[in-house]
Enzyme design. Structure first.
Site, mmCIF file in Angstrom:
data_model
loop_
_atom_site.group_PDB
_atom_site.id
_atom_site.type_symbol
_atom_site.label_atom_id
_atom_site.label_comp_id
_atom_site.label_asym_id
_atom_site.label_seq_id
_atom_site.Cartn_x
_atom_site.Cartn_y
_atom_site.Cartn_z
ATOM 1 N N CYS A 47 -4.797 -36.153 0.153
ATOM 2 C CA CYS A 47 -5.392 -35.313 -0.734
ATOM 3 C C CYS A 47 -5.957 -35.930 -1.932
ATOM 4 O O CYS A 47 -5.008 -36.605 -2.676
ATOM 5 C CB CYS A 47 -4.161 -34.212 -1.086
ATOM 6 S SG CYS A 47 -4.838 -32.656 -2.046
ATOM 7 N N CYS A 96 -3.902 -28.071 1.360
ATOM 8 C CA CYS A 96 -3.087 -29.138 1.316
ATOM 9 C C CYS A 96 -1.784 -28.611 1.317
ATOM 10 O O CYS A 96 -1.428 -27.656 0.643
ATOM 11 C CB CYS A 96 -3.317 -29.924 0.038
ATOM 12 S SG CYS A 96 -2.028 -31.208 -0.554
ATOM 13 N N CYS A 99 0.078 -29.447 -2.436
ATOM 14 C CA CYS A 99 -0.266 -28.825 -3.693
ATOM 15 C C CYS A 99 -1.237 -27.350 -3.503
ATOM 16 O O CYS A 99 -1.649 -26.976 -4.383
ATOM 17 C CB CYS A 99 -1.006 -29.962 -4.512
ATOM 18 S SG CYS A 99 -2.790 -30.286 -3.841
ATOM 19 N N CYS A 119 -12.550 -29.401 9.573
ATOM 20 C CA CYS A 119 -14.024 -29.836 9.033
ATOM 21 C C CYS A 119 -13.404 -29.890 7.364
ATOM 22 O O CYS A 119 -13.333 -28.904 6.852
ATOM 23 C CB CYS A 119 -15.134 -28.543 9.226
ATOM 24 S SG CYS A 119 -16.395 -28.941 8.668
#
Length: 130
Positions: A47, A96, A99, A119
């Site tokens: 991330c 994510c 977070c 995607c």
């Protein structure tokens, strides 16, 4: 997993304006333009906002969609999914798991073994080589 929570001001200070637009405001980068779209190195995609591991490079494939595509996340806790009806479409948003940053969307038209196509915006990811 420990969840990361920050104020809007903290996210703005840590991310580029483009990353902030994607990760915190659910924007989408133009297709075929992202840094990781044609990337082939072995390693782990993380991330961009919190560096949590998201996808292994061996699950990445060329979907022809214009964005990095993966057939499975690194673990069941790496990402979260949320129903999304924005822009007049019915989709599943991918966030994510650490977070809660917007990553992209998942579609049921991917390859075996999962049949899924995650995607993902390049701006929402970093990369750690193997």
């Amino acid at each position: 997993m420990k969840k990361i929570e920050k104020t809007d001001a903290e996210w703005r200070a840590e991310l580029t304006p483009e990353q902030y637009a994607v990760c915190r405001c659910s924007a989408t980068e133009p297709p075929f333009t992202g840094r990781w779209y044609q990337h082939k190195e072995k390693g782990t995609y993380t991330c961009a906002a919190c560096q949590a591991p998201l996808f292994a490079s061996d699950t990445k494939y060329d979907s022809g969609s214009g964005w990095p595509s993966f057939w499975q996340p690194l673990s069941k806790h790496a990402v979260e999914e949320k129903f999304d009806e924005t822009h007049g479409m019915r989709r599943t948003e991918v966030l994510c798991g650490t977070c809660h940053s917007h990553l992209g969307h998942v579609f049921p038209d991917g390859p075996k073994p999962t049949g899924l196509r995650y995607c993902i915006n390049s701006l929402a990811m970093d990369f750690q080589p193997a």
